[in-house]
Motif scaffolding. Structure first.
Motif, mmCIF file in Angstrom:
data_model
loop_
_atom_site.group_PDB
_atom_site.id
_atom_site.type_symbol
_atom_site.label_atom_id
_atom_site.label_comp_id
_atom_site.label_asym_id
_atom_site.label_seq_id
_atom_site.Cartn_x
_atom_site.Cartn_y
_atom_site.Cartn_z
ATOM 1 N N ASN A 170 53.364 9.552 35.668
ATOM 2 C CA ASN A 170 52.284 9.357 36.636
ATOM 3 C C ASN A 170 52.820 8.710 37.911
ATOM 4 N N PRO A 171 52.784 9.424 39.038
ATOM 5 C CA PRO A 171 53.298 8.846 40.283
ATOM 6 C C PRO A 171 52.397 7.751 40.833
ATOM 7 N N ASN A 172 51.191 7.641 40.298
ATOM 8 C CA ASN A 172 50.247 6.623 40.747
ATOM 9 C C ASN A 172 50.543 5.256 40.163
ATOM 10 N N SER A 173 51.459 5.191 39.201
ATOM 11 C CA SER A 173 51.615 3.939 38.470
ATOM 12 C C SER A 173 53.040 3.756 37.998
ATOM 13 N N LYS A 174 53.664 2.710 38.507
ATOM 14 C CA LYS A 174 55.011 2.369 38.068
ATOM 15 C C LYS A 174 54.963 1.108 37.210
ATOM 16 N N ALA A 175 55.798 1.087 36.195
ATOM 17 C CA ALA A 175 55.740 0.039 35.178
ATOM 18 C C ALA A 175 56.702 -1.094 35.522
ATOM 19 N N SER A 176 56.252 -1.996 36.357
ATOM 20 C CA SER A 176 57.051 -3.182 36.650
ATOM 21 C C SER A 176 56.392 -4.425 36.071
ATOM 22 N N TRP A 197 55.004 5.647 34.930
ATOM 23 C CA TRP A 197 54.405 5.565 33.610
ATOM 24 C C TRP A 197 54.349 6.936 32.940
ATOM 25 N N PRO A 198 54.888 7.062 31.707
ATOM 26 C CA PRO A 198 54.875 8.355 31.013
ATOM 27 C C PRO A 198 53.506 8.650 30.396
#
Length: 656
Positions: A344-350, A507-508
């Motif tokens: 999901n390009p809208n959500s990165k897991a940091s 996010w996968p």
């Protein structure tokens, strides 16, 4: 299935530019060069938005901007609304989802309200507004399908963009269906001066909703590119044919599942005109449709180079035990790896990594390793024994006294610190247990391992009160004594000054393992046990370091014939799915569609005694919270009270 079309009216000639940009800005995070940039710099009025390609592309990315941010613990509806992870209440973070887990959902300003986006205090629901996202999709499709608009776009690109937005529109309907059950189908936007009965939409029967979503996805698939046609540096995360086929399979899977397929609990839910919204007749063919769709998605994924992720050979000297665990962990965390069907390009897991990570040494800052995402004891028990069967079925191992203390041997050093005393529950478990979880004494291998290998001086968790990862911090407390290792990329580094660096990943949303288990589940329900079903489960088990289903149960289970029946294999597949997809936001939805939430989510949340300072005091079972799930009410979200007042054609979900 024929649907009543609403006459397409013209919306206002302009939309407040600042408002739309504000919404897009809120919904999107800044993106690295590896992600599609879906935040438009500005949005023109509607009359100018489709005059040129550049402006139309900004509107395309606005349609993308409503994708839920599932890599953020505050915005992923499934992560904290169920029982998979627990957090300290109103200290480290304030979570609307956690209020649902604690039984506090309401119809006035519902928590995580994506129906109209209203939310008390501007919480996560205020950002989702999925019906607004659908409205933008409809505006885009109306204009791009008009060949007189956007004259400078190539026909092939026009076709692709239309396919992307058809997918997004279908996905937003799917997301709403999963949450609310029967929903209004928004085929076209209504004019602002349309008759009241046209504006006041009605909920449509579940079967009609599913048919509409699937038909729209089929239209999108015809227009979308293959995965290998995307440009990795600028288009990663954009919708491909495989992604659309995967969501089609997911839609048909929930339609075949007990919550939607022949659910008599909702037989009385109907519109004011008497239209029944649930078909209470069970249809086994729905499982066949789901199986066929899942296989088609798998074949598309594999043709495009997708495969179960295996950790490559490292420059460090790692044991086979650690290599297996790294394959399991990095299947989620490794950017754009071979297993990721949709990131999901809208959500990165940091931030989620920061919330999961425990301090491992005295100079590790609790603000950079907050350790608050705490799996309950029942999640720790869920994982198999080292023999690949449930711990209460293993005929060779005794887990009846799970808090019995035992000291780790040299042979166990890659899972538990050698010489460390910990609970019996933490010994003799499958590789996914040690890859996904850590605990008092559990090894936490990562890139900055002091020994540069998994031998000798390695990181491990110390979780008793007063220890590095113990519950002594005023705000950042682990509630159960278990920590989530799976979501933290192995490249995490803590420097000597106490700061921490986390490697971001998109996010996968869908992994190939998910598709394999979907296919196995649907095929078993449609046809019963077969070599084909076993094969797709066993491929995942092999990556996890386990024997196949038939061999494991025959050799180690008290119930050796369990895989031979549909009901027995159903139980196995469901547990396999809960294990393989743990902490990825799947469990909550699966428990609901299987209609097992009423029993599972009424069990207490328990953990170890986090205030214990020694072995005897720490390894006592502690009751954290008694969950309450009211059936059938809590299977679906309440429609907001305000929406019910504004639209008298809407009917409320049962129990609210």
């Amino acid at each position: 299935m024929k649907h009543k079309n609403k006459k397409m009216g013209r919306l206002k000639k302009s939309i407040n530019t600042a408002f739309l940009f504000f919404i897009g800005l809120l919904l999107m995070q800044s993106c690295s060069e590896e992600f599609i940039d879906v935040v438009p710099d500005s949005l023109p009025t509607i009359e100018n938005a489709f005059k040129l390609r550049n402006e139309a592309e900004k509107y395309l990315f606005t349609c993308y901007s409503y994708l839920p941010k599932n890599g953020d613990i505050n915005y992923n509806i499934a992560m904290l609304s169920g029982d998979e992870m627990w957090i300290p209440y109103q200290t480290s973070i304030i979570s609307d989802a956690f209020e649902i887990a604690r039984g506090n959902q309401r119809i006035s300003n519902p928590y995580l309200n994506v129906w109209d986006g209203s939310s008390a205090g501007g919480g996560p629901g205020s950002l989702y507004r999925l019906f607004v996202g659908i409205r933008h999709c409809n505006i885009f499709l109306e204009n791009l399908n008009d060949l007189s608009k956007v004259p400078d776009i190539e026909s092939s690109e026009r076709k692709r963009w239309i396919g992307e937005v058809e997918f997004l529109k279908a996905y937003y309907h799917y997301y709403l269906l999963r949450m609310y059950g029967p929903i209004p189908i928004i085929v076209e936007n209504s004019a602002i001066d349309a008759p009241e009965d046209e504006i006041n939409v009605r909920r449509q029967p579940v079967d009609d909703c599913v048919t509409y979503i699937v038909d729209l996805l089929d239209k999108a698939v015809e227009k979308l590119p293959e995965e290998d046609q995307l440009v990795r540096t600028t288009e990663a995360g954009r919708i491909s044919k495989t992604i659309a086929l995967s969501i089609k399979a997911k839609t048909l899977l929930i339609a075949a599942s007990p919550l939607f397929n022949g659910n008599a609990d909702f037989a009385t839910l109907k519109n004011n005109d008497g239209t029944l919204l649930f078909n209470s007749n069970y249809d086994e063919n729905k499982w066949k449709l789901a199986a066929d769709a899942s296989l088609e998605a798998i074949q598309s994924a594999e043709v495009n180079g997708k495969s179960l992720y295996v950790f490559p050979t490292s420059s460090f000297s790692l044991s086979p035990t650690t290599m297996t665990q790294m394959s399991i962990r990095q299947a989620v965390c490794e950017r754009w790896n071979s297993e990721i069907v949709w990131a999901n390009p809208n959500s990165k897991a940091s931030e989620i990594q920061r919330l999961a990570m425990p301090p491992l040494a005295t100079n590790h800052n609790h603000n950079d390793a907050r350790k608050i995402l705490s799996p309950p004891l029942k999640i720790a028990r869920m994982f198999y024994s080292k023999n690949g069967v449930p711990i209460n079925e293993d005929k060779t191992l005794d887990f009846s006294n799970e808090k019995e203390l035992r000291t780790a041997t040299n042979a166990e050093r890659f899972n538990i610190k050698e010489g460390f005393k910990t609970a019996r529950l933490n010994f003799d478990r499958e590789p996914r247990f040690y890859a996904d979880l850590s605990f008092d004494g559990g090894i936490w291998y990562k890139y900055d391992s002091p020994s540069k290998s998994d031998e000798g001086n390695v990181w491990y968790v110390q979780g008793k009160f007063g220890d590095y990862a113990g519950a002594s911090h005023a705000f950042h407390t682990n509630e159960t004594g278990y920590f989530i290792k799976k979501l933290v990329d192995w490249n995490q580094v803590t420097n000597t000054e106490g700061g921490a660096t986390y490697k971001d990943y998109a996010w996968p949303e869908i992994r190939l393992a998910d598709l394999y288990l979907m296919y196995a589940e649907a095929l078993n329900e449609a046809e019963g046990p077969s070599p084909e079903v076993y094969n797709y489960i066993d491929m995942i088990r092999e990556r996890a370091g386990l024997q196949g289903v038939e061999d494991s149960w025959a050799n180690f289970s008290l119930n050796a014939t369990k895989p031979n029946s549909k009901t027995g294999l159903r139980d196995i597949i469901q547990q396999e799915r809960l294990i393989e997809l743990a902490f990825e936001g799947q469990r909550f939805w699966d428990l609901k569609r299987w209609k097992t939430a009423a029993s599972v989510l009424n069990a207490p949340i328990t953990g170890w005694n986090i205030k214990g300072t020694d072995d005897l005091g720490y390894y006592q079972t502690r009751s954290v919270y008694q969950q309450i799930f009211v059936s059938p009410r809590d299977y679906f979200w309440p429609i907001p009270e305000s929406a019910m007042i504004q639209n008298p054609n809407l009917v409320q979900n049962l129990g609210w």
